[in-house]
Design an enzyme around this catalytic site. Structure first.
Site, PDB file in Angstrom:
ATOM      1  N   LYS A  32      12.439  -1.767  -9.916  1.00 44.97           N
ATOM      2  CA  LYS A  32      11.507  -0.633  -9.888  1.00 44.97           C
ATOM      3  C   LYS A  32      11.951   0.494 -10.805  1.00 44.97           C
ATOM      4  CE  LYS A  32       9.086  -1.310  -5.570  1.00 44.97           C
ATOM      5  NZ  LYS A  32       8.572  -0.747  -4.347  1.00 44.97           N
TER       6      LYS A  32
ATOM      7  N   LYS B 155       6.274 -11.180  -8.301  1.00 47.19           N
ATOM      8  CA  LYS B 155       5.732 -11.035  -6.943  1.00 47.19           C
ATOM      9  C   LYS B 155       4.444 -10.206  -6.972  1.00 47.19           C
ATOM     10  CE  LYS B 155       6.978  -7.905  -4.183  1.00 47.19           C
ATOM     11  NZ  LYS B 155       7.139  -6.958  -3.083  1.00 47.19           N
TER      12      LYS B 155
ATOM     13  N   LYS C 215       1.335  -4.404  -4.273  1.00 48.73           N
ATOM     14  CA  LYS C 215       0.168  -3.547  -4.032  1.00 48.73           C
ATOM     15  C   LYS C 215       0.115  -2.339  -4.956  1.00 48.73           C
ATOM     16  CE  LYS C 215       2.109  -2.099   0.168  1.00 48.73           C
ATOM     17  NZ  LYS C 215       3.483  -1.730  -0.209  1.00 48.73           N
TER      18      LYS C 215
HETATM   19  N1  AQP Z   1       3.861 -10.797  -2.640  1.00 46.56           N
HETATM   20  C1  AQP Z   1       4.272 -10.826  -1.387  1.00 46.56           C
HETATM   21  N2  AQP Z   1       4.317 -11.991  -0.708  1.00 46.56           N
HETATM   22  C2  AQP Z   1       4.732 -12.032   0.586  1.00 46.56           C
HETATM   23  N3  AQP Z   1       5.114 -10.921   1.274  1.00 46.56           N
HETATM   24  C3  AQP Z   1       5.077  -9.740   0.636  1.00 46.56           C
HETATM   25  N4  AQP Z   1       5.371  -8.475   1.017  1.00 46.56           N
HETATM   26  C4  AQP Z   1       5.152  -7.628  -0.016  1.00 46.56           C
HETATM   27  N5  AQP Z   1       4.700  -8.303  -1.081  1.00 46.56           N
HETATM   28  C5  AQP Z   1       4.657  -9.627  -0.710  1.00 46.56           C
HETATM   29  C6  AQP Z   1       5.840  -8.105   2.340  1.00 46.56           C
HETATM   30  O1  AQP Z   1       4.985  -7.067   2.824  1.00 46.56           O
HETATM   31  C7  AQP Z   1       5.761  -6.152   3.583  1.00 46.56           C
HETATM   32  C8  AQP Z   1       5.536  -4.747   3.110  1.00 46.56           C
HETATM   33  O2  AQP Z   1       6.141  -4.472   1.919  1.00 46.56           O
HETATM   34  P1  AQP Z   1       6.468  -2.965   1.508  1.00 46.56           P
HETATM   35  O3  AQP Z   1       5.273  -2.132   1.581  1.00 46.56           O
HETATM   36  O4  AQP Z   1       7.630  -2.450   2.272  1.00 46.56           O
HETATM   37  O5  AQP Z   1       6.953  -3.050   0.046  1.00 46.56           O
HETATM   38  P2  AQP Z   1       7.160  -4.206  -0.937  1.00 46.56           P
HETATM   39  O6  AQP Z   1       7.893  -5.341  -0.316  1.00 46.56           O
HETATM   40  O7  AQP Z   1       7.752  -3.620  -2.163  1.00 46.56           O
HETATM   41  O8  AQP Z   1       5.634  -4.617  -1.131  1.00 46.56           O
HETATM   42  P3  AQP Z   1       4.701  -4.397  -2.359  1.00 46.56           P
HETATM   43  O9  AQP Z   1       3.341  -4.870  -1.968  1.00 46.56           O
HETATM   44  O10 AQP Z   1       5.316  -5.019  -3.570  1.00 46.56           O
HETATM   45  O11 AQP Z   1       4.661  -2.824  -2.491  1.00 46.56           O
HETATM   46  P4  AQP Z   1       4.988  -1.903  -3.707  1.00 46.56           P
HETATM   47  O12 AQP Z   1       4.144  -2.408  -4.822  1.00 46.56           O
HETATM   48  O13 AQP Z   1       4.628  -0.533  -3.252  1.00 46.56           O
HETATM   49  O14 AQP Z   1       6.459  -2.074  -3.956  1.00 46.56           O
HETATM   50  C9  AQP Z   1       7.213  -6.609   3.495  1.00 46.56           C
HETATM   51  O15 AQP Z   1       7.500  -7.367   4.652  1.00 46.56           O
HETATM   52  C10 AQP Z   1       7.223  -7.486   2.292  1.00 46.56           C
HETATM   53  O16 AQP Z   1       8.232  -8.462   2.330  1.00 46.56           O
END
Ligand code: AQP
Length: 329
Positions: free
Chosen positions: A113, A196, A199
């Site tokens: 990040k 991955k 969001k």
């Molecule tokens: N691509 C994914 N596949 C499976 N699980 C996923 N999670 C996130 N992306 C995937 C799971 O969703 C939960 C919430 O995640 P988070 O909001 O704490 O942050 P993250 O893991 O960094 O998720 P994002 O969507 O990628 O958010 P941003 O873009 O804001 O960093 C966790 O249980 C995660 O494992």
């Protein structure tokens, strides 16, 4: 018998995706009756990267609506905002004094990040993210943390911090365990199946959002990147088809070999068309319910406030105990 505790959370940092659904939410719903659950909207994590305050406020309610719309029941789950329970940040400070600079420097999510703007201009909060996450879970003495595969390293650090604290100051925290689903634990980007699905991506074609309209879902899946070769086989050398099969399997419960057998002799187009329908079928009722809930923001705020009150009752004595053991209470 006392139920074991579960803690997990999602950042309101964008449009929740089918990755968040399959990697986290779907499993939370499946296990909610077996455990005492704390499901948090981790807004203090979201601000480790720049957010528009107005959009953030809206996204917090959106996440609350989605938590309820997927089927989390406030009877079984304490649903709340991290920023409303000040114990999270206070315990994070105590744990900051236990965590080591070197171990935080090795976290791959920070490296990924911070790469965008360079590590020097990343916020100190982004660097410290895993410590706040450890505080989130340890504060409830949670036994289990249902998350996607990307959180494995943070979970390991959390366990290290709990053990180190217990070893130095005496038994205080439960050492939690990750609970990672067998399918759907790492859904990849539709535009690039080697990264991955996230969001916070600025590219809408990268993800399917839980609140996307059905036609948008169909279109995004139809346009998802494909790899060479036409056979419907989960080949590790072909990440695009692997990702579509993973989504299919995690969404409707069929095993990958079963899906491969169904599509023998068929092509990418057939699979994408059906996958679009499988996802719409799974997400459309959630979307409709979430939109209804969003029509009554006061009720969502009431549920979150009452959750914060319940969370504080558990968090407060755990924090006091940790402070006493460290000599600051
Ligand atoms: N691509 C994914 N596949 C499976 N699980 C996923 N999670 C996130 N992306 C995937 C799971 O969703 C939960 C919430 O995640 P988070 O909001 O704490 O942050 P993250 O893991 O960094 O998720 P994002 O969507 O990628 O958010 P941003 O873009 O804001 O960093 C966790 O249980 C995660 O494992």
């Amino acid at each position: 018998m006392q139920k074991q505790r579960v803690f997990s959370g999602i950042q309101p940092s964008g449009n929740l995706t089918v990755g968040n659904y399959l990697g986290a939410l779907k499993n939370w719903v499946a296990i909610q009756k077996e455990y005492e659950n704390y499901f948090c909207i981790v807004d203090l994590h979201a601000i480790t990267v720049p957010q528009d305050p107005k959009v953030l406020r809206q996204k917090i309610r959106e996440v609350a609506a989605i938590y309820l719309a997927v089927g989390l029941d406030p009877e079984h789950c304490v649903i709340f905002r991290q920023s409303k329970v000040a114990e999270h940040t206070e315990l994070a400070w105590l744990l900051n004094c236990v965590a080591r600079f070197g171990e935080l420097s090795r976290m791959t999510q920070f490296k990924d990040k911070s790469q965008k703007g360079g590590a020097d201009s990343a916020s100190a909060g982004l660097f410290d993210y895993p410590v706040l996450m450890a505080a989130d879970v340890l504060l409830y003495n949670a036994h289990l943390v249902p998350v996607g595969d990307d959180q494995r390293q943070h979970l390991e650090l959390m366990r290290t911090l709990a053990r180190r604290f217990n070893h130095t100051f005496g038994d205080t925290f439960v050492v939690p365990e990750a609970m990672i689903p067998p399918t759907g634990a790492r859904i990849m980007g539709l535009d690039d199946p080697t990264v991955k699905m996230s969001k916070s991506s600025p590219v809408p074609a990268h993800y399917v959002a839980i609140l996307d309209e059905p036609d948008a879902v169909r279109k995004k899946i139809r346009r998802a990147k494909t790899d060479s070769g036409s056979e419907i086989k989960a080949d590790p050398e072909r990440p695009a088809i692997r990702n579509l099969l993973d989504m299919y399997s995690a969404m409707n419960g069929k095993s990958i070999p079963e899906i491969e057998a169904e599509y023998e002799g068929k092509g990418y187009g057939d699979l994408k068309k059906d996958l679009g329908e499988v996802i719409v079928e799974g997400l459309a009722p959630i979307r409709e319910h979430a939109l209804e809930l969003l029509d009554d923001p006061a009720e969502l705020d009431r549920i979150l406030d009452s959750g914060a009150e319940r969370a504080r009752k558990v968090a407060s004595p755990v924090l006091r105990d940790a402070k006493t053991r460290m000599g600051v209470e």
